[in-house]
Design a protein around this motif. Structure first.
Motif, PDB file in Angstrom:
ATOM      1  N   LYS A   1       0.834  -1.202   0.000  1.00 42.84           N
ATOM      2  CA  LYS A   1       0.000   0.000   0.000  1.00 42.84           C
ATOM      3  C   LYS A   1       0.870   1.254   0.000  1.00 42.84           C
ATOM      4  O   LYS A   1       1.827   1.375   0.749  1.00 42.84           O
ATOM      5  CB  LYS A   1      -0.923  -0.002   1.223  1.00 42.84           C
ATOM      6  CG  LYS A   1      -2.012  -1.068   1.126  1.00 42.84           C
ATOM      7  CD  LYS A   1      -2.914  -1.059   2.348  1.00 42.84           C
ATOM      8  CE  LYS A   1      -4.014  -2.121   2.203  1.00 42.84           C
ATOM      9  NZ  LYS A   1      -4.892  -2.182   3.389  1.00 42.84           N
TER      10      LYS A   1
ATOM     11  N   LEU B   1       2.375   0.444  -4.940  1.00 40.83           N
ATOM     12  CA  LEU B   1       1.768   0.025  -6.200  1.00 40.83           C
ATOM     13  C   LEU B   1       0.311   0.462  -6.256  1.00 40.83           C
ATOM     14  O   LEU B   1      -0.348   0.635  -5.229  1.00 40.83           O
ATOM     15  CB  LEU B   1       1.833  -1.505  -6.345  1.00 40.83           C
ATOM     16  CG  LEU B   1       3.187  -2.127  -6.683  1.00 40.83           C
ATOM     17  CD1 LEU B   1       3.033  -3.631  -6.837  1.00 40.83           C
ATOM     18  CD2 LEU B   1       3.781  -1.532  -7.950  1.00 40.83           C
ATOM     19  N   GLU B   2      -0.193   0.597  -7.480  1.00 38.71           N
ATOM     20  CA  GLU B   2      -1.604   0.935  -7.665  1.00 38.71           C
ATOM     21  C   GLU B   2      -2.451  -0.308  -7.401  1.00 38.71           C
ATOM     22  O   GLU B   2      -2.290  -1.340  -8.057  1.00 38.71           O
ATOM     23  CB  GLU B   2      -1.831   1.459  -9.088  1.00 38.71           C
ATOM     24  CG  GLU B   2      -3.251   1.952  -9.330  1.00 38.71           C
ATOM     25  CD  GLU B   2      -3.455   2.468 -10.738  1.00 38.71           C
ATOM     26  OE1 GLU B   2      -4.597   2.855 -11.065  1.00 38.71           O
ATOM     27  OE2 GLU B   2      -2.470   2.484 -11.520  1.00 38.71           O
TER      28      GLU B   2
ATOM     29  N   THR C   1       2.635  -3.751 -13.777  1.00 40.05           N
ATOM     30  CA  THR C   1       1.996  -2.855 -12.802  1.00 40.05           C
ATOM     31  C   THR C   1       2.229  -1.413 -13.237  1.00 40.05           C
ATOM     32  O   THR C   1       2.743  -1.153 -14.325  1.00 40.05           O
ATOM     33  CB  THR C   1       2.579  -3.074 -11.396  1.00 40.05           C
ATOM     34  OG1 THR C   1       3.931  -2.576 -11.357  1.00 40.05           O
ATOM     35  CG2 THR C   1       2.569  -4.556 -11.022  1.00 40.05           C
ATOM     36  N   ASN C   2       1.894  -0.462 -12.370  1.00 41.65           N
ATOM     37  CA  ASN C   2       2.104   0.949 -12.705  1.00 41.65           C
ATOM     38  C   ASN C   2       3.563   1.363 -12.571  1.00 41.65           C
ATOM     39  O   ASN C   2       3.939   2.474 -12.959  1.00 41.65           O
ATOM     40  CB  ASN C   2       1.240   1.843 -11.814  1.00 41.65           C
ATOM     41  CG  ASN C   2       1.599   1.749 -10.337  1.00 41.65           C
ATOM     42  OD1 ASN C   2       1.573   0.658  -9.759  1.00 41.65           O
ATOM     43  ND2 ASN C   2       1.913   2.870  -9.725  1.00 41.65           N
TER      44      ASN C   2
ATOM     45  N   ILE D   1      -3.295  -3.885  -9.632  1.00 39.29           N
ATOM     46  CA  ILE D   1      -3.830  -3.620 -10.965  1.00 39.29           C
ATOM     47  C   ILE D   1      -2.740  -3.896 -11.997  1.00 39.29           C
ATOM     48  O   ILE D   1      -1.641  -3.335 -11.930  1.00 39.29           O
ATOM     49  CB  ILE D   1      -4.323  -2.166 -11.079  1.00 39.29           C
ATOM     50  CG1 ILE D   1      -5.479  -1.916 -10.094  1.00 39.29           C
ATOM     51  CG2 ILE D   1      -4.762  -1.844 -12.510  1.00 39.29           C
ATOM     52  CD1 ILE D   1      -5.934  -0.475 -10.031  1.00 39.29           C
TER      53      ILE D   1
ATOM     54  N   SER E   1      -6.466  -2.016  -6.561  1.00 39.10           N
ATOM     55  CA  SER E   1      -7.902  -1.831  -6.779  1.00 39.10           C
ATOM     56  C   SER E   1      -8.587  -1.565  -5.429  1.00 39.10           C
ATOM     57  O   SER E   1      -7.960  -1.651  -4.369  1.00 39.10           O
ATOM     58  CB  SER E   1      -8.501  -3.089  -7.416  1.00 39.10           C
ATOM     59  OG  SER E   1      -8.555  -4.145  -6.468  1.00 39.10           O
ATOM     60  N   LYS E   2      -9.880  -1.279  -5.476  1.00 35.72           N
ATOM     61  CA  LYS E   2     -10.619  -1.026  -4.233  1.00 35.72           C
ATOM     62  C   LYS E   2     -10.667  -2.266  -3.349  1.00 35.72           C
ATOM     63  O   LYS E   2     -10.944  -2.169  -2.147  1.00 35.72           O
ATOM     64  CB  LYS E   2     -12.028  -0.530  -4.535  1.00 35.72           C
ATOM     65  CG  LYS E   2     -12.904  -1.536  -5.266  1.00 35.72           C
ATOM     66  CD  LYS E   2     -14.298  -0.977  -5.517  1.00 35.72           C
ATOM     67  CE  LYS E   2     -15.190  -1.991  -6.231  1.00 35.72           C
ATOM     68  NZ  LYS E   2     -16.559  -1.445  -6.471  1.00 35.72           N
TER      69      LYS E   2
END
Length: 525
Positions: A458, A461-462, A477-478, A470, A464-465
């Motif tokens: 947390k 990285l990006e 990843t991002n 993601i 999801s809810k």
């Protein structure tokens, strides 16, 4: 006791014995003692380096000890080790007879270095598929360190002792008269609990390792597949796993992995690890990731900080830390896990054919599970906490058309009950009337969602809810150079076969990234 085929196989194994040893039996007048004596006579007759004695004076009878001539080792079987434990007996005979175990030298060095008095008692069942790992770990420790004394006890043979110590699940390990561990555990995990200085030494060794080309965090199906595909590219590959095999270790039956008709979770996990070890892959087991540190400059090294303080570096990283089933967190859930409490209807549903089961959860996964199970079991009871089901309308319509399904909304599960060995029912509160109800059944499937193992990511990285990483179609990843695969990602349908394909794809993507990205030395130049 042993049929001709088994005797022939055992005789072949015992040819590897190089040092003489004794089997010292402590017998009484019971049928079990006669059965044990017969087994030991057959074993001793197969190898001229084994001597059988029947003058043992152990407190537990029947039992037998293995003792290498001229050593102080102490290993006792208060059991007739057949069934799942026959392999444990064979290994104990070979190791006592001087045949080297297939473990890393560092593990043996750590066993030999243990200092203190360690009196272990291992309670097991001959039908338990998790028990052999624990039995074999403590067997190895007893043979290689005389300060470690182990008694392997069949709970079915010594039921009074099990009742007195209130042991309701196996494997159960007691150390110096006190409960020490419950459930499957490896020799490395046992050593970590006993050797308090091991973590610091391990961290220093890990931090000193050269950077990897691909570092895989997680050793489940996705991580294993990624490791194989990366290693086959000839690049420096490492795997840092908290527990190799991941959730697969806790799965009883696997019948939907294409080309493998049927297997058990622990066997499948062992096969995954064996396949990875067939390649030049650096496996670092019992390592829990704490933080990901991404390089600021293009092509820089990614760092993974571990819980023990060690830091691993790599040009690219594949995260495959998986997910864990969301628990109901009520009494009985952990006690009867894999003893009636299940989390995967696709995997374990066929085991409940013709029986009564419950599904906890009224979302898509819960209703789909109920529909799936209704075609296999006698009856399904679905419990939903809210006022109405949350699944898609088409799924709800299908559910209502099934004659052997009962739905309870406003139902709060309060307890999963059992007889000490297996589940026998579920208790819930009707929130509309505030009354308690109990239903007798043989299985409960918890379907209230998965929790991805991403707490440590947390802010990096990006996600999801739902906390999943993601990823795009290539597993990227991002963050450049950081890929993800398997149940930890947004990829739908959390299945073993999908995770393995995901891991292979991520490894190919990481390799493509590496050949198109200058190495750190080139960047610095």
């Amino acid at each position: 006791m042993l049929d001709a085929n088994l005797k022939e196989q055992l005789a072949g194994y015992l040819q590897r014995v190089t040092q003489p040893f004794e089997i010292i039996a402590s017998l009484d007048d019971s049928d079990s003692a006669r059965e044990m004596h017969e087994l030991l006579q057959e074993v001793a007759a197969l190898c001229d380096k084994i001597t059988l004695r029947t003058d043992g004076q152990a407190a537990r009878k029947p039992s037998f000890a293995l003792k290498r001539i001229g050593s102080d080792t102490s290993l006792t079987f208060a059991a007739i080790p057949m069934g799942h434990e026959f392999t444990s007996l064979v290994l104990a005979l070979l190791w006592t007879g001087g045949h080297p175990p297939k473990v890393e030298d560092g593990v043996l060095d750590q066993i030999r270095a243990l200092d203190g008095d360690f009196n272990f008692e291992v309670y097991m069942s001959l039908t338990c598929h998790n028990c052999p790992d624990v039995v074999q770990a403590l067997t190895l420790m007893s043979i290689y360190n005389p300060k470690v004394k182990t008694v392997i006890i069949d709970g079915g043979l010594f039921q009074d002792e099990v009742t007195q110590r209130e042991i309701m699940a196996v494997p159960a390990v007691w150390l110096n008269g006190k409960s020490f561990n419950s459930g499957r555990v490896t020799v490395e995990e046992l050593l970590a609990k006993l050797d308090t200085g091991a973590a610091a030494r391990d961290a220093a060794k890990l931090s000193a390792r050269e950077p990897y080309d691909v570092l895989i965090v997680g050793g489940g199906p996705a991580g294993a597949a990624a490791a194989v595909y990366a290693a086959r590219k000839g690049i420096r590959t490492g795997v840092a796993a908290e527990r190799f095999g991941g959730q697969v270790n806790d799965t009883l039956a696997i019948e939907n992995f294409v080309s493998v008709m049927e297997t058990e979770g622990p066997k499948f996990a062992a096969a995954l690890e064996a396949h990875v070890r067939a390649y030049d892959v650096d496996i670092m087991n019992l390592q829990r990731a704490k933080r990901l540190i991404h390089a600021e400059e293009p092509g820089g090294l990614v760092q993974i900080e571990l819980e023990n303080g060690g830091v691993l570096k790599s040009r690219s990283v594949i995260i495959s830390t998986g997910a864990r089933w969301r628990n109901v967190n009520v009494p009985g859930e952990q006690e009867y896990r894999n003893k009636g409490v299940a989390y995967c209807p696709h995997c374990d549903g066929p085991l409940f054919k013709g029986k009564r089961v419950a599904v906890i959860g009224g979302g898509n996964s819960g209703v789909e599970a109920a529909i799936d199970l209704a075609g296999i079991v006698e009856h399904v009871t679905l419990l939903e906490f809210g006022e109405q089901l949350r699944a898609d309308a088409v799924l709800q319509a299908k559910l209502k058309s099934l004659p052997n399904v009962t739905v309870h909304t406003m139902a709060q599960t309060t307890e999963l009950t059992g007889d000490g060995n297996k589940l026998n029912g579920i208790t819930f509160t009707d929130r509309s009337s505030n009354t308690s109800r109990h239903i007798e059944l043989e299985g409960v499937f918890v379907q209230i969602g998965l929790v991805p193992n991403t707490e440590w990511l947390k802010g990096t990285l990006e996600l999801s809810k739902h906390g999943e990483i993601i990823v795009d179609a290539k597993g990227q990843t991002n963050l450049p150079g950081v890929f993800a695969a398997g149940d930890v990602t947004t990829v739908p349908y959390k299945q073993i076969i999908i995770a393995t394909g995901d891991g292979a794809k991520a490894a190919l993507s990481a390799f493509d990234y590496l050949i198109r990205t200058p190495a750190p030395e080139a960047v610095a130049a």
